[in-house]
Design a protein around this motif. Structure first.
Motif, mmCIF file in Angstrom:
data_model
loop_
_atom_site.group_PDB
_atom_site.id
_atom_site.type_symbol
_atom_site.label_atom_id
_atom_site.label_comp_id
_atom_site.label_asym_id
_atom_site.label_seq_id
_atom_site.Cartn_x
_atom_site.Cartn_y
_atom_site.Cartn_z
ATOM 1 N N UNK A 151 0.806 -1.222 0.000
ATOM 2 C CA UNK A 151 0.000 0.000 0.000
ATOM 3 C C UNK A 151 0.840 1.274 0.000
ATOM 4 N N UNK A 152 1.741 1.383 0.992
ATOM 5 C CA UNK A 152 2.502 2.638 1.132
ATOM 6 C C UNK A 152 3.396 2.865 -0.086
ATOM 7 N N UNK A 153 4.036 1.818 -0.549
ATOM 8 C CA UNK A 153 4.976 1.904 -1.672
ATOM 9 C C UNK A 153 4.261 2.317 -2.969
ATOM 10 N N UNK A 154 3.214 1.596 -3.331
ATOM 11 C CA UNK A 154 2.535 1.879 -4.601
ATOM 12 C C UNK A 154 1.791 3.226 -4.553
ATOM 13 N N UNK A 155 1.271 3.570 -3.386
ATOM 14 C CA UNK A 155 0.621 4.881 -3.242
ATOM 15 C C UNK A 155 1.630 5.982 -3.523
ATOM 16 N N UNK A 156 2.809 5.836 -2.934
ATOM 17 C CA UNK A 156 3.863 6.840 -3.116
ATOM 18 C C UNK A 156 4.223 7.005 -4.592
ATOM 19 N N UNK A 157 4.152 5.922 -5.357
ATOM 20 C CA UNK A 157 4.494 5.994 -6.786
ATOM 21 C C UNK A 157 3.301 6.417 -7.645
ATOM 22 N N UNK A 158 2.211 6.780 -6.996
ATOM 23 C CA UNK A 158 1.103 7.411 -7.721
ATOM 24 C C UNK A 158 -0.016 6.495 -8.177
ATOM 25 N N UNK A 159 0.012 5.216 -7.789
ATOM 26 C CA UNK A 159 -1.018 4.274 -8.259
ATOM 27 C C UNK A 159 -2.358 4.509 -7.563
ATOM 28 N N UNK A 160 -3.429 4.112 -8.248
ATOM 29 C CA UNK A 160 -4.725 3.952 -7.581
ATOM 30 C C UNK A 160 -4.769 2.517 -7.078
ATOM 31 N N UNK A 161 -5.294 2.330 -5.894
ATOM 32 C CA UNK A 161 -5.240 0.994 -5.300
ATOM 33 C C UNK A 161 -6.621 0.393 -5.112
ATOM 34 N N UNK A 162 -6.690 -0.911 -5.306
ATOM 35 C CA UNK A 162 -7.882 -1.676 -4.950
ATOM 36 C C UNK A 162 -7.416 -2.790 -4.026
ATOM 37 N N UNK A 163 -7.884 -2.735 -2.788
ATOM 38 C CA UNK A 163 -7.465 -3.737 -1.805
ATOM 39 C C UNK A 163 -8.369 -4.964 -1.911
ATOM 40 N N UNK A 164 -7.780 -6.130 -2.153
ATOM 41 C CA UNK A 164 -8.605 -7.340 -2.189
ATOM 42 C C UNK A 164 -7.890 -8.505 -1.520
ATOM 43 N N UNK A 165 -8.689 -9.470 -1.118
ATOM 44 C CA UNK A 165 -8.140 -10.753 -0.687
ATOM 45 C C UNK A 165 -7.655 -11.480 -1.948
ATOM 46 N N UNK A 166 -6.744 -12.456 -1.779
ATOM 47 C CA UNK A 166 -6.244 -13.185 -2.947
ATOM 48 C C UNK A 166 -7.366 -13.795 -3.804
ATOM 49 N N UNK A 167 -8.413 -14.238 -3.174
ATOM 50 C CA UNK A 167 -9.513 -14.887 -3.889
ATOM 51 C C UNK A 167 -10.255 -13.995 -4.869
ATOM 52 N N UNK A 168 -10.004 -12.677 -4.790
ATOM 53 C CA UNK A 168 -10.719 -11.755 -5.689
ATOM 54 C C UNK A 168 -9.838 -11.179 -6.787
ATOM 55 N N UNK A 169 -8.585 -11.605 -6.845
ATOM 56 C CA UNK A 169 -7.651 -11.043 -7.828
ATOM 57 C C UNK A 169 -8.088 -11.381 -9.259
ATOM 58 N N UNK A 170 -8.452 -12.631 -9.494
ATOM 59 C CA UNK A 170 -8.785 -13.052 -10.861
ATOM 60 C C UNK A 170 -9.969 -12.254 -11.415
ATOM 61 N N UNK A 171 -10.997 -12.111 -10.608
ATOM 62 C CA UNK A 171 -12.175 -11.351 -11.053
ATOM 63 C C UNK A 171 -11.800 -9.913 -11.360
ATOM 64 N N UNK A 172 -10.962 -9.310 -10.524
ATOM 65 C CA UNK A 172 -10.543 -7.923 -10.756
ATOM 66 C C UNK A 172 -9.793 -7.805 -12.083
ATOM 67 N N UNK A 173 -8.969 -8.807 -12.398
ATOM 68 C CA UNK A 173 -8.234 -8.798 -13.670
ATOM 69 C C UNK A 173 -9.195 -9.010 -14.841
ATOM 70 N N UNK A 174 -10.078 -9.976 -14.693
ATOM 71 C CA UNK A 174 -11.018 -10.307 -15.774
ATOM 72 C C UNK A 174 -11.927 -9.137 -16.123
ATOM 73 N N UNK A 175 -12.295 -8.377 -15.106
ATOM 74 C CA UNK A 175 -13.222 -7.259 -15.348
ATOM 75 C C UNK A 175 -12.486 -5.970 -15.674
ATOM 76 N N UNK A 176 -11.148 -6.067 -15.806
ATOM 77 C CA UNK A 176 -10.326 -4.888 -16.078
ATOM 78 C C UNK A 176 -10.485 -3.781 -15.041
ATOM 79 N N UNK A 177 -10.813 -4.175 -13.832
ATOM 80 C CA UNK A 177 -10.891 -3.220 -12.736
ATOM 81 C C UNK A 177 -9.472 -2.769 -12.373
ATOM 82 N N UNK A 178 -8.509 -3.681 -12.569
ATOM 83 C CA UNK A 178 -7.097 -3.373 -12.290
ATOM 84 C C UNK A 178 -6.256 -3.713 -13.521
#
Ligand code: 173
Length: 329
Positions: A177-204
């Motif tokens: 969180x702290x590292x990627x925020x500092x580099x200017x990213x928008x963040x979506x916090x998820x449990x590992x089980x939700x990563x695939x859906x986030x990728x599939x839906x182009x949310x991230x």
């Protein structure tokens, strides 16, 4: 029934009686302690495996004395709730990472930032300091840490020119969180089980994850690049509820501890090889590396650690600096 039959039956019964009665008494006197365990990582995946090995070894070597009953993975207890489950004793044992319970003990995330091996932290007072904090804030005992020598990475499905994440939305846990925020990213916090859906839906457009494990849940099919170098080191720990721990027989505590530390040592020895084979497997799956060099590499690594420590020292101004002194190189 003839008399002869009756006598024979009686003989048989009396002959068997002591044999039946003794083990029953024996078993009652030493009925095994049953401990309920949960894992923040899905069964059979990279960061569940060491815990599964540990449970198997405990149940084999502790047979008759202690039995670990596995109650489930992230579907039984959501990853971000497992800290509370261990604190309140809903489970006696847990396999989880600090960034899933930063709500309780933000300091525990210092494990990922340490540049010292666990055997050194066990000697220099670092582990002891962390264990004290976990006792106070999570009502937990830290048994052992898995994941040493496995770095974290940023994985992407688009190119990236340098350590600037502006305009990108990245799946994170508090680890990054702290590292990627500092580099200017928008963040979506998820449990590992939700990563695939986030990728599939182009949310991230990418996600943070260790060097190992991206094949477990099918993410490799949605991953085009891995950013190098990796940063930090994975920490996934075996925790015990402290209240329950204090009630356990000494020999049970000794067995649980010995087998956990044994795995910690195995991890330190074996993980570098595991990481190399994962990189090869990623390459074979068509995942290209975006390798930062020179100043870009230096900024990437410097900010990873600087922002990580800043976050901990901000959240825990009392204990953060002490941990930094013991944990940082
Ligand atoms: O990315 C994550 O969810 C995370 O922080 C983590 C930590 C240790 C092992 C695997 C993932």
């Amino acid at each position: 029934m003839t008399l002869r039959h009756a006598r024979r039956r009686l003989l048989r019964a009396t002959a068997l009686a002591p044999a039946l009665a003794l083990p029953a008494l024996h078993a009652r006197a030493q009925s095994p302690v049953t401990l309920r365990a949960a894992s923040a990582f899905q069964e059979g995946t990279a960061f569940a495996k060491p815990f599964e090995t540990w449970m198997t070894r405990v149940n084999e070597q502790g047979a008759g004395k202690v039995r670990i009953q596995f109650v489930g993975g992230p579907r039984a207890i959501p990853p971000f709730e497992i800290g509370n489950a261990i604190r309140t004793g809903v489970v006696d044992l847990a396999n989880t990472t600090a960034s899933f319970y930063t709500n309780l003990a933000p300091e525990a995330d210092a494990f990922k930032l340490t540049q010292r091996p666990m055997d050194e932290l066990r000697r220099n007072g670092g582990w002891e300091a962390m264990n004290r904090i976990l006792g106070e804030k999570v009502n937990a005992v830290h048994l052992a840490r898995m994941g040493e020598s496995i770095p974290f990475h940023l994985y992407l499905n688009r190119e990236l020119a340098g350590p600037d994440l502006k305009g990108l939305t990245i799946r994170v846990s508090p680890t990054y969180r702290a590292f990627f925020t500092h580099l200017g990213a928008n963040l979506v916090n998820t449990a590992p089980g939700e990563v695939l859906t986030a990728l599939e839906r182009n949310v991230v457009q990418g996600y943070g994850w260790p060097a190992s494990g991206i094949f477990d849940l099918g993410w490799h099919e949605r991953t085009r690049f891995r950013v190098d170098p990796g940063f930090y080191q994975v920490e996934v720990s075996f925790l015990a509820n402290l209240t329950r721990w204090r009630t356990l027989p000494e020999d049970v505590k000794a067995l649980l501890t010995r087998l956990a530390v044994e795995l910690e040592d195995e991890q330190r020895r074996d993980n570098k090889i595991l990481v190399e084979s994962e990189y090869r497997r990623q390459e074979a799956a068509g995942i290209k590396t975006i390798a930062f060099e020179g100043a870009a590499r230096e900024t990437w690594l410097r900010e990873a650690y600087a922002q990580g420590w800043r976050e901990i020292e901000t959240a825990a101004p009392q204990t953060g600096p002490e941990l930094r002194r013991l944990f940082a190189a």
